[in-house]
Design an enzyme around this catalytic site. Structure first.
Site, PDB file in Angstrom:
ATOM      1  N   LYS A  72       0.845  -1.198   0.000  1.00  0.00           N
ATOM      2  CA  LYS A  72       0.000   0.000   0.000  1.00  0.00           C
ATOM      3  C   LYS A  72       0.879   1.247   0.000  1.00  0.00           C
ATOM      4  O   LYS A  72       1.918   1.289   0.659  1.00  0.00           O
ATOM      5  CB  LYS A  72      -0.911  -0.031   1.228  1.00  0.00           C
ATOM      6  CG  LYS A  72      -1.944   1.092   1.288  1.00  0.00           C
ATOM      7  CD  LYS A  72      -2.851   0.905   2.500  1.00  0.00           C
ATOM      8  CE  LYS A  72      -3.877   2.008   2.625  1.00  0.00           C
ATOM      9  NZ  LYS A  72      -4.779   1.795   3.788  1.00  0.00           N
ATOM     10  N   SER A 146      -9.467   1.621   2.888  1.00  0.00           N
ATOM     11  CA  SER A 146      -8.628   2.458   2.039  1.00  0.00           C
ATOM     12  C   SER A 146      -7.569   1.650   1.284  1.00  0.00           C
ATOM     13  O   SER A 146      -6.898   2.170   0.394  1.00  0.00           O
ATOM     14  CB  SER A 146      -7.926   3.534   2.894  1.00  0.00           C
ATOM     15  OG  SER A 146      -7.086   2.959   3.874  1.00  0.00           O
ATOM     16  N   SER A 170      -9.829  -0.737   7.105  1.00  0.00           N
ATOM     17  CA  SER A 170      -9.246  -0.729   5.763  1.00  0.00           C
ATOM     18  C   SER A 170      -8.570  -2.028   5.361  1.00  0.00           C
ATOM     19  O   SER A 170      -8.282  -2.231   4.189  1.00  0.00           O
ATOM     20  CB  SER A 170      -8.231   0.414   5.649  1.00  0.00           C
ATOM     21  OG  SER A 170      -8.873   1.652   5.825  1.00  0.00           O
TER      22      SER A 170
END
Length: 583
Positions: A72, A146, A170
């Protein structure tokens, strides 16, 4: 292509595949997948450097040798920019995040940095200048956020595992929407050193995996204390003579009361969760109804209490200095309209402690808590039209976890029927909730229940493949389902095949036999069956419950062997292990 970690390691160690061959194939697939998955990708030069280091090593020497993974874009990796989905914020770190370096030292290969909700603010995956990622299974719907890019990279078959972060859900919401396993570990057992903070005191690095076995493997390798991370904690299993808490034999799971479950009008999700509860009972758990209200009240403090100002502490000044670079929803959440009196911070902490005390009383009734991961899902267009409320709906079952210091594991749980005329069904997932450091106990539960949600082939073994017997190692990757007996319709003969005695069960008797039922993927089952020697074969056998499963059976030539004294009728014993003890 099989990207499970155990499959790749086996291929490397048997020299039927090399990391270079795998990566060449994967990068061809990456070019075909949605471009919005990635913020940046590993260059040819970087890749060659990684591969040359591996090629100088033996595949047996590293536990993640040649395993591809995605990161990420709020987690640092040396050689890549970190942007947190805000190009104006970009910087090039001098070193990798603690967890990334640890995994790479074990042989894992980073494929690039993945898209995300800007500054990790959102559960929807649409708040990014790099675009919204279409859901692989239902393209008009969100992939979840996210950590949307990290989940999508795995769902689209581009890597073996990926790293996300999880402050409010997330690492779990994208797992549910993408049919993945999502590990939300106990706070601090995975270092957040090198992670752009959202709420520094609550942030977790999360893991997306293809199955619970891979999740267990990566979590175990990634867990370590970091002396440079103020929030790092020593996991009990990393202490001298320490061990991980495991699931007791008689285990219980808590389910919120009916009036506390929320599906936001989605009847398909409601039905899917009801089925999941029955699966957990079938897998041996005892359902206990708990009061979920204190958990929900704690969750509201995340955005209605002082913790929203912790987000401002992380990136608020940058947002004020670069307003034109910030997604409007992200800016609205992080930039406060008013500043409360400092005493409100302490009021928030006191309120949380009160809720935690009540929640702990409820949790003490059970080993784990079971909830939907999300109560519903939404189209990308719906989220863009009503961004804050729909995002809030998705956090109904996730927002309280880090505030209350719990561990969590999101797992696939079949599908949910859709009321959308253009969609027949959605991926559906549930979340297992544990107390701090219950991480591996949650994976124990996943091991018990996952076969009931999968399309794996169930089969019964009755001899040399039983636990403790010489060929049980061949079932290393199989899921254990249950120990039971056959219907009283069989005969059992013992014969010698090489050095290992084996049983041959044939239909037409009056005896029941002890069997163990396992499950393998169709591909793994096919390989397993291909190695069965005559006079054995695989057919359908009836269990004492009346259920039919695949199982070892002998052909009629075993009767001739018995006549020749080469096989012995052991039907009266009813259990292969009793025969083995008699030798």
């Amino acid at each position: 292509m099989e990207l499970e970690i155990s499959s790749l390691l086996s291929a490397y160690r048997s020299h039927t595949l090399t990391p270079r061959e795998l990566l060449e194939s994967l990068f061809a697939e990456i070019e075909k997948a949605p471009a919005a998955i990635w913020v940046s990708k590993t260059s040819e030069g970087q890749l060659d450097s990684y591969l040359k280091k591996l090629e100088a090593r033996d595949p047996e020497s590293l536990p993640l040798y040649g395993i591809p993974f995605a990161i990420k874009d709020n987690i640092d990796c040396e050689g890549f920019e970190s942007t947190a989905a805000c190009p104006a914020y970009a910087y090039k770190p001098s070193r990798s995040a603690f967890v990334v370096k640890r995994l790479m030292d074990f042989g894992a290969i980073p494929l690039g940095k993945t898209n995300m909700d800007q500054f990790a603010t959102g559960l929807v995956g649409v708040r990014s200048p790099y675009g919204a990622i279409p859901n692989k299974y239902v393209p008009e719907y969100i992939s979840g956020g996210s950590s949307s890019g990290s989940a999508a990279a795995l769902a689209y078959g581009l890597c073996s595992f990926s790293l996300g972060t999880d402050t409010a859900g997330s690492g779990r919401i994208p797992a549910a929407f993408n049919n993945l396993v999502g590990v939300k570990p106990t706070r601090g057992i995975l270092s957040t050193n090198g992670v752009i903070p959202a709420c520094k005191s609550l942030d977790c690095v999360s893991i997306f995996a293809l199955n619970h076995a891979d999740a267990r493997y990566v979590l175990n390798l990634a867990t370590a204390e970091d002396s440079e991370d103020a929030y790092s904690r020593v996991a009990p299993w990393n202490e001298p003579n320490g061990f991980a808490k495991r699931l007791p034999e008689d285990w219980t799971f808590g389910v919120p009361a009916e009036n506390e479950l929320e599906f936001f009008g989605n009847s398909g999700y409601k039905e899917a969760f009801e089925k999941a509860v029955k699966v957990f009972e079938k897998a041996g758990g005892k359902k206990i109804t708990i009061h979920f209200t204190p958990f929900l009240e704690a969750a509201r403090l995340l955005y209605e209490g002082p913790w929203v100002f912790e987000r401002y502490d992380a990136v608020g000044k940058f947002i004020e200095e670069h307003p034109e670079e910030i997604h409007p929803v992200t800016k609205a959440i992080i930039s406060p309209k008013t500043t409360p009196h400092p005493s409100a911070v302490f009021a928030g902490f006191h309120a949380l402690q009160e809720k935690k005390k009540i929640a702990e009383r409820e949790f003490s009734k059970v080993n784990i808590i079971l909830t939907p991961t999300a109560g519903t899902t939404y189209k990308t267009a719906e989220v863009e039209a009503n961004p804050i409320q729909l995002n809030s709906n998705l956090g109904y079952y996730t927002n309280y976890m880090n505030l209350l210091d719990y561990s969590a594991l999101a797992i696939p749980a079949g599908t949910a029927k859709s009321s959308d005329p253009n969609v027949s069904e959605f991926p559906f997932g549930v979340t297992l909730v544990g107390k701090a450091f219950d991480d591996f106990m949650l994976l124990d539960v996943a091991e018990k229940v996952s076969p009931f949600f999968s399309s794996k082939v169930e089969f019964a073994v009755c001899g040399a493949h039983l636990k403790g017997e010489p060929l049980h190692y061949q079932l290393e990757s199989a899921n254990f389902i249950e120990a039971t007996t056959t219907a009283p319709e069989y005969k059992m003969y013992a014969f010698q095949d090489g050095k290992i005695p084996k049983p041959a069960m044939i239909f037409g008797g009056t005896s029941s036999f002890y069997v163990e039922v396992y499950a393998l993927s169709p591909a793994e089952f096919g390989k397993f069956v291909a190695n069965i020697p005559a006079p054995l074969g695989m057919g359908k056998i009836k269990l004492s419950s009346g259920k039919l499963v695949s199982g070892f059976i002998g052909d009629t030539s075993i009767l001739q062997k018995a006549d020749e004294g080469l096989a012995k009728d052991i039907s009266i014993l009813g259990d292969w292990r009793k025969y083995r003890l008699s030798l």
